[in-house]
Design an enzyme around this catalytic site. Structure first.
Site, PDB file in Angstrom:
ATOM      1  CB  SER A  38      -2.075   0.850   0.448  1.00  0.00           C
ATOM      2  OG  SER A  38      -1.015   1.722   0.260  1.00  0.00           O
ATOM      3  CG  HIS A  69      -1.615   4.436  -3.747  1.00  0.00           C
ATOM      4  ND1 HIS A  69      -2.353   5.210  -2.868  1.00  0.00           N
ATOM      5  CD2 HIS A  69      -0.993   3.508  -2.985  1.00  0.00           C
ATOM      6  CE1 HIS A  69      -2.169   4.780  -1.640  1.00  0.00           C
ATOM      7  NE2 HIS A  69      -1.339   3.733  -1.678  1.00  0.00           N
ATOM      8  CG  HIS A 262       2.864  -2.632  -0.642  1.00  0.00           C
ATOM      9  ND1 HIS A 262       2.119  -1.717   0.096  1.00  0.00           N
ATOM     10  CD2 HIS A 262       2.559  -2.368  -1.955  1.00  0.00           C
ATOM     11  CE1 HIS A 262       1.405  -0.957  -0.725  1.00  0.00           C
ATOM     12  NE2 HIS A 262       1.645  -1.336  -1.968  1.00  0.00           N
TER      13      HIS A 262
HETATM   14  O1  LIG Z   1      -1.733   5.172   1.545  1.00  0.00           O
HETATM   15  P1  LIG Z   1      -1.690   4.263   2.737  1.00  0.00           P
HETATM   16  O2  LIG Z   1      -1.417   4.976   3.998  1.00  0.00           O
HETATM   17  O3  LIG Z   1      -2.916   3.386   2.836  1.00  0.00           O
HETATM   18  O4  LIG Z   1      -0.473   3.273   2.464  1.00  0.00           O
HETATM   19  C1  LIG Z   1       0.090   2.379   3.424  1.00  0.00           C
HETATM   20  C2  LIG Z   1       1.398   2.953   3.920  1.00  0.00           C
HETATM   21  C3  LIG Z   1       2.351   2.593   2.811  1.00  0.00           C
HETATM   22  O5  LIG Z   1       2.194   3.497   1.747  1.00  0.00           O
HETATM   23  C4  LIG Z   1       1.863   1.256   2.349  1.00  0.00           C
HETATM   24  C5  LIG Z   1       2.573   0.127   3.024  1.00  0.00           C
HETATM   25  O6  LIG Z   1       2.101  -1.115   2.619  1.00  0.00           O
HETATM   26  O7  LIG Z   1       0.465   1.205   2.713  1.00  0.00           O
END
Ligand SMILES: O=P(O)(O)O[C@@H]1C[C@H](O)[C@@H](CO)O1
Length: 312
Positions: A38, A69, A262
């Site tokens: 992310s 993403h 987020h």
């Molecule tokens: O794809 P990642 O693991 O970096 O994403 C993290 C976990 C959740 O999808 C999101 C939460 O903010 O970031």
């Protein structure tokens, strides 16, 4: 005759269709794959001569549904190595079966990938961690897997790997050591850590009681990805190296007013982008050429040889 069980969405045949399609759409034959977490999609900028293929056009590929993403594969070279970068990964909470989330890893295997570098954003459980720290993942705790949601559940296809793969060496020791060496060279030592990542299903962030429990059972950072991909990659014999960007501090204290969100996760990704983008390239960079000088006095023979040692 094997019993017929509904296909797991990452069967050999499905992965082969996807890998053949990708080979027909790019000349790149990747030996290295990078998965962007992310807010960490900027890693794809480090790839030279990029060829971009959108997930929506790739047969059998899931679609990215999460902000931060992008949803595309970027093929090209990194430090001279042919490479594929996933700008956008998939998560359990998006509603995909864990087998579908990990389909790209098997597709990459069929394309020739030997090493996978994974990144993610994670909450810091270790009280010694600060927002912006980068944790080299030493090991993981797979909570969905413990409850039976393991990407290898279902019939095992020996063409990928054995029924009961070992996971005590999941995160390659040499690449971890290399990351610390490179981190020191780059002046990253103050924020480069090493620890245990715990994967949960999400999408809700953890309660205070959950954070306390996760830390007391040995986890340093908590997230919602990476573990599934690593299990599938190790099953089919790929080397794995993974980094967590500590994007927020997990709330461990009932007096705290902090709230995980987020937006903060994506913001921290932006702030650490420059450093995060340097590490994968430096870890896979061929080691400097070593000069060997061999002198054998009795035969007065002198031989100088150059050897280029590849790190992956
Ligand atoms: O794809 P990642 O693991 O970096 O994403 C993290 C976990 C959740 O999808 C999101 C939460 O903010 O970031």
């Amino acid at each position: 005759m094997l019993p017929t069980i509904p296909t797991e969405s990452n069967s050999y045949e499905e992965c082969k269709i996807t890998s053949d399609w990708l080979k027909a759409h790019t000349d790149v034959r990747p030996v290295l794959a990078i998965v962007c977490g992310s807010g960490l999609g900027g890693l794809a900028k480090t790839i030279k001569d990029p060829v971009i293929l959108k997930y929506q056009d790739i047969p059998n590929f899931p679609q990215s549904t999460v902000h931060g993403h992008a949803g595309q594969l970027v093929f090209g070279t990194l430090q001279g190595k042919q490479c594929v970068c996933m700008q956008g990964r998939f998560h359990l909470y998006e509603g995909y079966p864990v087998q579908k989330i990990t389909l790209p890893i098997r597709v990459f295997k069929l394309m020739g990938v030997q090493t996978v570098i994974l990144t993610n954003a994670a909450g810091g459980l270790n009280p010694g961690y600060r927002v912006g720290d980068v944790m080299v993942i030493r090991d993981h705790i797979n909570m969905p897997g413990m409850a039976g949601n393991n990407p290898l559940a279902g019939l095992n296809d020996e063409r990928f790997g054995v029924r009961f793969p070992c996971m005590s060496d999941a995160y390659d020791r040499k690449l971890r050591e290399m990351a610390h060496e490179v981190g020191e060279e780059l002046g990253f030592s103050d924020f480069l850590k090493e620890g245990v990542y715990v994967v949960l299903g999400g999408p809700s962030f953890e309660t205070i009681a959950e954070c306390r429990m996760l830390h007391s059972m040995g986890a340093d950072a908590v997230g919602m990805s990476t573990g599934h991909e690593v299990i599938v990659a190790r099953h089919c014999g790929m080397r794995c190296f993974a980094l967590s960007l500590i994007s927020n501090q997990s709330v461990m204290d009932y007096t705290s007013k902090e709230k995980a969100n987020h937006e903060e996760v994506l913001e921290t990704g932006k702030e650490r982008a420059a450093q995060m983008e340097q590490l994968p390239g430096r870890v896979v960079r061929p080691a400097p050429r070593v000069q060997w000088q061999v002198n054998i006095p009795t035969q007065s023979l002198s031989c100088v040889r150059n050897r280029s040692l590849s790190r992956i």
